[in-house]
Design an enzyme around this catalytic site. Structure first.
Site, PDB file in Angstrom:
ATOM      1  N   ASN A 319      -0.419  17.790  27.918  1.00  0.00           N
ATOM      2  CA  ASN A 319      -1.249  18.407  28.969  1.00  0.00           C
ATOM      3  C   ASN A 319      -0.421  18.716  30.215  1.00  0.00           C
ATOM      4  OD1 ASN A 319      -3.648  18.140  27.410  1.00  0.00           O
ATOM      5  ND2 ASN A 319      -3.767  16.006  28.013  1.00  0.00           N
ATOM      6  N   ARG A 391      -0.019   8.856  32.125  1.00  0.00           N
ATOM      7  CA  ARG A 391       1.042   8.637  31.137  1.00  0.00           C
ATOM      8  C   ARG A 391       1.814   7.350  31.387  1.00  0.00           C
ATOM      9  NH1 ARG A 391       0.825  13.462  33.342  1.00  0.00           N
ATOM     10  NH2 ARG A 391       0.202  15.257  32.080  1.00  0.00           N
ATOM     11  N   LYS A 436       0.301  16.049  17.310  1.00  0.00           N
ATOM     12  CA  LYS A 436       1.280  17.056  17.744  1.00  0.00           C
ATOM     13  C   LYS A 436       2.546  16.400  18.287  1.00  0.00           C
ATOM     14  CE  LYS A 436       2.355  20.512  21.131  1.00  0.00           C
ATOM     15  NZ  LYS A 436       2.030  21.074  22.462  1.00  0.00           N
ATOM     16  N   PHE A 504       7.175  30.534  16.771  1.00  0.00           N
ATOM     17  CA  PHE A 504       6.653  30.077  18.056  1.00  0.00           C
ATOM     18  C   PHE A 504       7.425  30.707  19.211  1.00  0.00           C
ATOM     19  CE2 PHE A 504       6.849  27.125  21.643  1.00  0.00           C
ATOM     20  CZ  PHE A 504       5.512  26.890  21.891  1.00  0.00           C
TER      21      PHE A 504
END
Length: 548
Positions: A319, A391, A436, A504
């Site tokens: 994020n 975090r 992920k 990507f």
């Protein structure tokens, strides 16, 4: 109204008691019938009429007790309340009907009212005096210049990795989201006009992802600080600093640089033992779009990072955006790592008061990424103060569990696994790591070449090129869809994680200029169609909500 009725009842009751007291007390009189009760109620409501009505049986009416009168009063009161409630409902229904008619007749007026409500919600600030120039200026961007970097450790020469451009292009590898430890060095050797230079910088800084138009980068790898340079035919490196031990062993060498060791270390870091050109050929046979992209972005390969650095870096990446991740990790290194080199000039060009431009110089230091041992002193409070936010807790919990599981050696042992799913499950036990992030760590540091990190961008690629159902009407990236997207890549490609990375990078804004026009047009057309589809769905949803 109730008080008046009670007074009337009491007056009538007193009258009957005074006229026929003996009859009230008589037990021989039968109880009042339903009809007589109704008459009593009428007499109570119209006592004057009751007095003049000779047809009313006085003996029956006067036999009604005070308790019966009170009961009748209660019944009348409940009926009256029911009538009032019914009338109130009718009024509300008519008011709603009128408001609907107004909405139908004047939709523009309703929109104006809605807009007025929105403006009320916004905070209206009173006009303040013009701010000082320091507040209106944008934060300057720091530029590393090749002429300044050339002055660092000038005694150390450039060394050729002897790898052709088809096998390695740092421009497509170092700053496209695999790692966050390299900084672009601007080539100022051909800068003659300052205006042209500023224009080039603006174009190059449009996107934080990718720097295909640059040719030099500096950054730390373990105990080294290296400058990596891309030429038309090969890749060069130069050692700016070497720590107290060689990257390939644990013996102290007192800063004595062994070029052969550094070269071998970099060949492992860039995984040059894996030929890339044959993979490009195989991928192109299985994907029409990739066949067009491959010649435009050659030499994109995956690096083999230190797993400790990789796992904590990608915990910080969740994020988040590239500039903030880079700043966060730079602070993290500075706080807990070892200083490797300082005095690196960073230039900023700022506008002066008279419209002129002035160049200022700041100096930067580069630090190593902290080891688990160096992180043992870290606390959650310290990390929050450094800007890591939620975090911070994940980093502390992951550090403790890694130490309990065997530290770096435990992670390195996962390189021997042939199943990316098993590696993913092993990494999911650590705090702050979802599918992920686990696949990023597996792909970029643990040799899991078939791991596919899936985010919304990768999901869009799979939906557009392979299977529209993986996007469909799904509101989130569910575990089922996550696995299905990964399988779509694994079914088509060997080294599927590497092929996924090429696709990507091709989607990044900074690489649009190198792609064929028809590929860019297809990307834009699909993106616009998706946006229109979402807007239509949103409009239909709002319309349905308005009806209810």
């Amino acid at each position: 109204e109730m008080e008046m009725e009670m007074e009337m009842e009491l007056a009538y009751h007193e009258q009957t008691q005074t006229q026929t007291p003996t009859l009230v007390a008589s037990s021989s009189i039968p109880p009042p019938t339903r009809r007589s009760s109704r008459r009593i109620a009428m007499m109570m409501m119209t006592p004057d009429l009751a007095k003049s009505d000779d047809n009313i049986h006085t003996s029956t009416s006067t036999s009604t007790s005070s308790d019966q009168l009170m009961e009748i009063s209660k019944r009348n009161e409940s009926k009256r309340k029911k009538r009032k409630r019914a009338e109130a409902k009718k009024i509300d229904a008519s008011a709603k009907q009128k408001s609907r008619k107004v909405k139908k007749r004047n939709p523009g007026q309703m929109k104006i009212k809605a807009a007025a409500k929105d403006t009320k919600k916004k905070k209206v600030r009173s006009p303040s005096p013009s701010p000082s120039p320091s507040k209106t200026k944008k934060q300057p961007k720091f530029i590393l210049r090749s002429s300044d970097i050339a002055k660092l450790s000038p005694e150390n020469p450039w060394v050729d990795l002897e790898v052709p451009s088809a096998e390695l292009r740092p421009s497509a590898t170092l700053t496209t989201g695999q790692c966050f430890n390299f900084i672009v060095v601007h080539d100022d050797s051909n800068d003659s006009d300052s205006n042209d230079t500023d224009q080039k910088r603006k174009q190059q800084q449009q996107s934080a992802w990718g720097t295909h138009n640059e040719t030099e980068w500096i950054g730390p790898i373990q105990n080294l600080v290296l400058s990596i340079k891309e030429t038309e035919t090969t890749t060069l490196y130069r050692v700016l600093h070497c720590g107290t031990s060689s990257p390939s062993d644990d013996n102290d060498n007192d800063n004595d640089i062994n070029i052969e060791d550094v070269t071998d270390f970099l060949r492992q870091y860039f995984q040059l033992e894996t030929p890339l050109e044959p993979l490009y050929t195989k991928w192109s046979k299985n994907d029409r779009r990739l066949a067009k992209i491959a010649p435009c972005i050659p030499g994109l390969r995956l690096i083999r990072q230190d797993p400790i650095e990789c796992i904590f870096s990608f915990i910080c990446s969740s994020n988040n955006n590239i500039p903030r991740i880079t700043k966060m990790l730079s602070t993290f290194r500075e706080r807990y790592g070892q200083k490797l080199i300082d005095g690196i000039p960073m230039r900023t060009t700022e506008e002066g008061e008279g419209g002129g431009k002035s160049t200022n110089t700041h100096f930067m230091s580069i630090y190593s990424f902290p080891t688990l041992e160096e992180l043992q002193s870290a606390t959650e409070e310290e990390l929050r103060e450094m800007g890591l936010g939620y975090r911070a807790k994940y980093i502390i919990q992951t550090r403790d569990l890694l130490i309990a599981n065997g530290g770096k050696d435990h992670l390195l042992s996962l390189r021997n696994s042939n199943d990316p799913n098993n590696v993913q499950q092993e990494l999911l036990q650590y705090s702050g790591i979802g599918p992920k992030v686990a696949d990023c760590v597996a792909l970029f540091s643990l040799d899991q070449v078939d791991a596919i990190p899936v985010d919304v961008h990768v999901q869009h690629i799979a939906s557009r090129d392979y299977d529209p159902s993986v996007l469909g009407k799904a509101k989130s990236l569910t575990p089922t869809i996550y696995k299905k997207v990964g399988d779509l890549f694994r079914e088509r490609f060997v080294y599927a994680g590497w092929a996924h990375s090429l696709l990507f990078v091709a989607e990044l804004p900074s690489f649009r200029d190198v792609l064929p026009d028809d590929v860019v047009a297809e990307m834009d057309e699909w993106r616009e169609a998706e946006m229109a589809k979402k807007a239509k769905e949103k409009k239909a949803k709002m319309k349905k909500k308005a009806k209810t």
